[in-house]
Design an enzyme around this catalytic site. Structure first.
Site, PDB file in Angstrom:
ATOM      1  N   SER A 298       0.785  -1.239   0.000  1.00  0.00           N
ATOM      2  CA  SER A 298       0.000   0.000   0.000  1.00  0.00           C
ATOM      3  C   SER A 298       0.816   1.287   0.000  1.00  0.00           C
ATOM      4  CB  SER A 298      -0.952   0.014   1.205  1.00  0.00           C
ATOM      5  OG  SER A 298      -2.079  -0.792   0.949  1.00  0.00           O
TER       6      SER A 298
ATOM      7  N   LYS B 187       0.309   3.898  -2.720  1.00  0.00           N
ATOM      8  CA  LYS B 187      -0.703   4.955  -2.668  1.00  0.00           C
ATOM      9  C   LYS B 187      -0.074   6.348  -2.591  1.00  0.00           C
ATOM     10  CE  LYS B 187      -4.459   2.231  -0.541  1.00  0.00           C
ATOM     11  NZ  LYS B 187      -3.872   0.901  -0.323  1.00  0.00           N
TER      12      LYS B 187
ATOM     13  N   SER C 158      -5.606   3.811   4.346  1.00  0.00           N
ATOM     14  CA  SER C 158      -5.201   2.871   3.303  1.00  0.00           C
ATOM     15  C   SER C 158      -6.421   2.405   2.525  1.00  0.00           C
ATOM     16  CB  SER C 158      -4.461   1.669   3.900  1.00  0.00           C
ATOM     17  OG  SER C 158      -3.723   1.005   2.892  1.00  0.00           O
TER      18      SER C 158
END
Length: 490
Positions: free
Chosen positions: A155, A158, A329
């Site tokens: 993640s 991102k 997230s």
């Protein structure tokens, strides 16, 4: 078996505002400095924003004002973690940083290596670790350990997704969902714009607008109308490669509440397999309650070119969506932002189009994209690749005083021990609590952490630690946290 990913906290978090930054000039160059670099800022965020304020409001800014008003205090109630004896006192804040007019000493790379070298071989990190630490004011890499090695980022990708979206669209951009009425006033089409945060309350407001427009055409009650819904703004596969999965809904231009079926707003949840249809049916119900007669069941169809818009809902600003993506997230918003970037760059709003758009925008920002591969915008795809050097370059670019539109990339980072996916990762008295701001990443065997800290000289450092081959997150996460915490003491 479902992909093992991080599970964002269900506690409220508030990334609306982050540390305040100023620029001053020394020897003709800008030095970017943090006004409040002590742990006090983190504690104020925890007390004022995480608990007292709801998500995505101005609670953190209020907390900073409260901090300034109480600058002479050395402690206080530690809100949120009570004991049988009552609230524990908050840790006292260390001395404030030197005045902004004082030049900051440059970080000593040798000292940084001495602090990090014993930690990079921690068994919990698994078979391979790549790392980068840079001074955001100068862009100088202070520490590198396989910094240009492409790794599976989970993640932490991102950070790239939100940077590209903010760069292309700007922090004030809002995603529009509209209702379009055919020239004969017989067909109403709900047109998805790609806002995954659209809620039933928003549809009710749109239904009231549409009802008013229909009544202006001379009918009360309004209608009857046929209801269609248009999802043509997105193309390509709706299902993420790991789908069906509780961590992400089908990626479509029309949905409500991210396709969640349990009323949650973050973390894993059961998802609908028909987000657009569910949204259309909810809109039909809202229209009926607004006095509009709807005939038949909603069906998918494009709005006619000559249809006129009779209702519009706009999402929260992109700055807020980017912050929410990073703090919690949020995979669904991340994929939406990647597609919004693709549309703005003239690419198809698909996984492939988003990959090209994000890559090209980062190239435009003159970032080191060599070896990077953006298979998706969320980091759920194991085919993603990113280097620690790119992650720290992204964070440094977000800290650039000449690019204020990218600041939500920093203000959205979870705060150690207080918000988002770092809420429960740091103990109350840990050295990194309130000081480390970082995006987490977790897949099976993959663990990552990328963010910022303020060192003892008052300089803002960006770091990225990407590990693979770990046997468990329980072993890898403390080792990553120790690396980040070490930066606060050098």
């Amino acid at each position: 078996m479902a992909e093992q990913v991080e599970e964002p906290s269900v506690r409220p978090s508030d990334p609306w505002r982050g540390p305040k930054f100023l620029t001053t000039k020394h020897n003709g160059s800008h030095t970017w400095q943090v006004i409040a670099g002590s742990a006090t800022l983190g504690l104020a965020v925890a007390a004022g924003a995480v608990l007292a304020a709801g998500p995505w409001d101005n609670g953190q800014r209020k907390a900073e004002r409260a901090l300034a008003a109480a600058a002479d205090r050395t402690g206080g109630a530690h809100h949120g973690r009570t004991t049988p004896e009552g609230p524990r006192p908050a840790p006292s804040a260390p001395a404030v940083l030197p005045a902004l007019t004082a030049a900051k000493a440059a970080q000593d790379p040798a000292g940084l290596r001495a602090a990090l070298t014993p930690l990079v071989d921690a068994p919990g990190l698994g078979k391979k670790l790549a790392a980068s630490v840079v001074d955001t004011a100068t862009g100088e890499q202070l520490y590198g350990h396989g910094a240009t090695t492409p790794m599976t980022p989970a993640s932490t990708i991102k950070i790239a997704t939100t940077t590209a979206a903010l760069s292309v669209l700007g922090p004030d951009h809002r995603i529009a969902t509209t209702a379009a009425l055919s020239p004969d006033s017989r067909t109403l089409t709900l047109v998805g714009g790609g806002d995954p945060t659209l809620a039933k309350a928003d549809l009710r407001a749109m239904a009231a607008e549409a009802a008013d427009a229909l009544r202006e055409d001379g009918e009360d009650p309004a209608g009857p109308v046929r209801l269609t819904y248009d999802v043509s703004r997105y193309t390509g596969p709706e299902l993420h490669p790991i789908s069906p999965n509780e961590n992400i809904a089908p990626v479509t231009a029309l949905m409500i509440d991210e396709g969640r079926l349990d009323g949650s707003d973050r973390g894993p949840a059961d998802r609908t397999d028909d987000p657009a249809g569910d949204a259309a049916r909810a809109f039909a119900e809202a229209l009926e309650k607004a006095g509009v007669q709807v005939t038949g069941a909603p069906r998918e169809a494009r709005a006619a070119d000559e249809a006129r818009t009779v209702a519009t809902h706009r999402s929260a600003p992109l700055s807020a969506l980017a912050e929410r993506t990073l703090t919690n997230s949020d995979n669904d918003i991340a994929e939406a932002l990647a597609r919004q970037t693709a549309i703005a760059k003239g690419e198809k709003a698909s996984f492939a189009g988003a990959r090209r758009a994000v890559t090209n925008e980062l190239k435009k920002l003159q970032l080191p994209v060599g070896g990077a591969h953006f298979a998706d915008g969320s980091g759920l795809d194991r085919k993603d690749r990113i280097t620690p050097a790119l992650l720290t370059a992204l964070l440094a670019r977000a800290a650039d005083p000449d690019r204020p539109g990218l600041r939500p990339v920093l203000t959205g980072l979870p705060i150690a021990g207080f918000s988002g996916t770092l809420d429960g990762r740091y103990e109350r008295d840990a050295a990194g609590t309130g000081r480390v701001r970082a995006k987490t990443g977790t897949l099976r065997g993959v663990n990552s952490l990328a963010g910022t800290v303020v060192d003892r000289q008052g300089r803002l450092l960006a770091f990225a630690f990407l590990a693979s081959g770990s046997t468990s997150a329980a072993g890898a996460e403390p080792a990553l946290d120790a690396l980040a915490t070490a930066l606060t003491g050098v």
